[in-house]
Design an enzyme around this catalytic site. Structure first.
Site, PDB file in Angstrom:
ATOM      1  N   TYR A   9       0.809  -1.222   0.000  1.00 26.02           N
ATOM      2  CA  TYR A   9       0.000   0.000   0.000  1.00 26.02           C
ATOM      3  C   TYR A   9       0.845   1.275   0.000  1.00 26.02           C
ATOM      4  CZ  TYR A   9      -3.770   3.194   1.313  1.00 26.02           C
ATOM      5  OH  TYR A   9      -4.673   4.219   1.344  1.00 26.02           O
ATOM      6  N   LYS A  33      -2.365 -13.871   2.623  1.00 26.61           N
ATOM      7  CA  LYS A  33      -2.346 -14.588   1.340  1.00 26.61           C
ATOM      8  C   LYS A  33      -1.015 -15.337   1.259  1.00 26.61           C
ATOM      9  CE  LYS A  33      -4.241 -15.425  -2.716  1.00 26.61           C
ATOM     10  NZ  LYS A  33      -5.599 -15.968  -2.948  1.00 26.61           N
ATOM     11  N   ASP A  51      -9.130 -13.749   0.140  1.00 29.44           N
ATOM     12  CA  ASP A  51     -10.276 -13.840  -0.771  1.00 29.44           C
ATOM     13  C   ASP A  51     -11.439 -14.589  -0.119  1.00 29.44           C
ATOM     14  OD1 ASP A  51      -8.366 -15.827  -0.932  1.00 29.44           O
ATOM     15  OD2 ASP A  51      -8.529 -16.152  -3.080  1.00 29.44           O
ATOM     16  N   ASP A 109      -7.122  -2.095   3.959  1.00 34.47           N
ATOM     17  CA  ASP A 109      -7.769  -0.975   3.276  1.00 34.47           C
ATOM     18  C   ASP A 109      -9.059  -1.460   2.626  1.00 34.47           C
ATOM     19  OD1 ASP A 109      -7.988   1.615   2.044  1.00 34.47           O
ATOM     20  OD2 ASP A 109      -7.233   0.714   0.189  1.00 34.47           O
TER      21      ASP A 109
HETATM   22 MG    MG Z   1      -9.365   3.257   1.876  1.00 30.85          MG
END
Ligand code: MG
Ligand code: NAI
Length: 335
Positions: free
Chosen positions: A125, A174, A207, A231
């Site tokens: 991120y 993950k 997922d 996020d």
């Molecule tokens: Mg956001």
């Protein structure tokens, strides 16, 4: 000694929802004093910079800030003022509760009560090492996860479970594919979890976690995960309980903590007096917990629920005809 908090009124609907939040905070008689500081477009106009030194000094000194949304103008230095604040104060834990409330347009008017704890300082991120090749054909990005970063966020999640009487922490990853980065996060998470035997810990691949959240959100209690997954998951969770008007967030670090609404400055409704103040008020609730006033935090949350139940003066996003201030006054009257 009186505790002072830094208050940033922000841009767009920011000043309107902050007036409403401070009205309710005054009615709670918390004894907190406010020190106003500018950031965002307002600061750019007044002081020629988006994040003035005086604002940074105020946050550093008071260690607690209540912040309205800020507009980051396109092409003005930082990619985001909010990301810059997280960096400056090492605000490593992004804590976003999602709880069902009555009389919202949510698909889950009851049963959801979970907190996403998102690592806020590393991983994909933050966009480290972003490059595009000269021919424009290949883009790269470095993704770095550290033992220190992983350990402190997982520990934060388990300590939060302990402090709030929550029973379960779900580690979302993950690691089956991203064996190095997500693998390290998961390994460290297992080590930390072993130190909290009284708290149930389970693991979910990201997922599958998204599907489970939509199918059976009531199974979740605390979710801890890396920056980018957090996020996305925290917005998914905000959507489960009725959207942005009810979603608060805390950014917590060792040097400071900043409390806010998840939503932005909503330029489309700014100045109309119809913005929903609840998200920022729920952020005030998180702030009161943080400064050691949990009773006031609970009074505030109960008053918000009672006002929603009574459908008293709700803002248009919740189907009412109230205003930002009439909604706040209805909440204050139920404290
Ligand atoms: Mg956001
Ligand atoms: P936004 O969250 O401001 O608005 C999205 C939609 O939700 C709009 O239709 C808006 O009217 C509605 N909405 C948002 N808050 C509401 C409230 N309290 N009551 C009723 N309706 C509400 O997102 P957008 O439009 O993408 O961003 C606008 C600006 O906000 C941008 O400059 C962005 O950079 C900034 N922003 C700042 C954030 C922060 O300071 N934490 C977070 C997100 C965006």
């Amino acid at each position: 000694m009186t505790q002072t908090i830094t208050v940033i009124r922000g841009d767009g609907i920011g000043p309107e929802i902050m007036d409403a939040a401070l009205y309710v905070l005054d009615a709670l008689k918390t004894g907190l004093a406010y020190e106003e500081a500018d950031a965002g477009l307002v600061a750019l106009e007044k002081h020629g910079e988006l994040l003035p030194q005086a604002t940074l000094d105020s946050i550093r000194h008071n260690r607690v800030a209540l912040k309205s949304p800020l507009t980051t103008p396109v092409g003005e230095g930082f990619s985001s003022i909010n990301v810059e604040l997280r960096k400056r104060f090492d605000l490593y834990a992004n804590v976003r509760p999602a709880k069902s409330f009555p009389n919202t347009k949510s698909r889950f008017p009851s049963g959801v009560d979970l907190i996403t704890v998102r690592e806020n300082t590393e991983g994909a991120y933050i966009g480290e090492g972003q490059q595009l090749s000269h021919d424009g054909e290949t883009a790269v990005l470095t993704q770095k996860v550290t033992r220190r970063g992983s350990e402190r966020i997982v520990r934060y999640a388990f300590d939060l479970a302990r402090a709030t009487g929550r029973k379960k922490v779900t580690v979302v990853h993950k690691a089956n594919i991203l064996k190095s980065t997500s693998g390290l996060f998961l390994k460290v998470a297992r080590e930390v979890a072993a130190q909290y035997p009284e708290i149930q810990c389970n693991e979910l691949i990201v997922d599958n976690c998204c599907m489970q959240l939509v199918m059976k959100p009531e199974q979740f209690d605390i979710i801890v995960t890396t920056n980018l997954f957090g996020d996305i998951i925290s917005d998914l969770c905000a959507g489960l309980v009725g959207g942005l008007g009810l979603a608060p967030g805390a950014n917590i670090g060792t040097e400071a903590a900043i409390f806010e609404a998840v939503h932005g400055s909503a330029p489309d409704i700014a100045g109309k007096g119809i913005a929903n103040p609840c998200a920022l008020l729920l952020g005030v609730g998180q702030m009161l917990d943080h400064v050691g006033q949990p009773d006031n935090a609970n009074r505030l949350r109960n008053a918000i629920v009672a006002t929603l139940e009574a459908k008293d003066a709700l803002t248009p996003d919740l189907g009412g005809t109230g205003t930002t201030m009439s909604f706040a006054k209805a909440i204050a009257s139920r404290l």
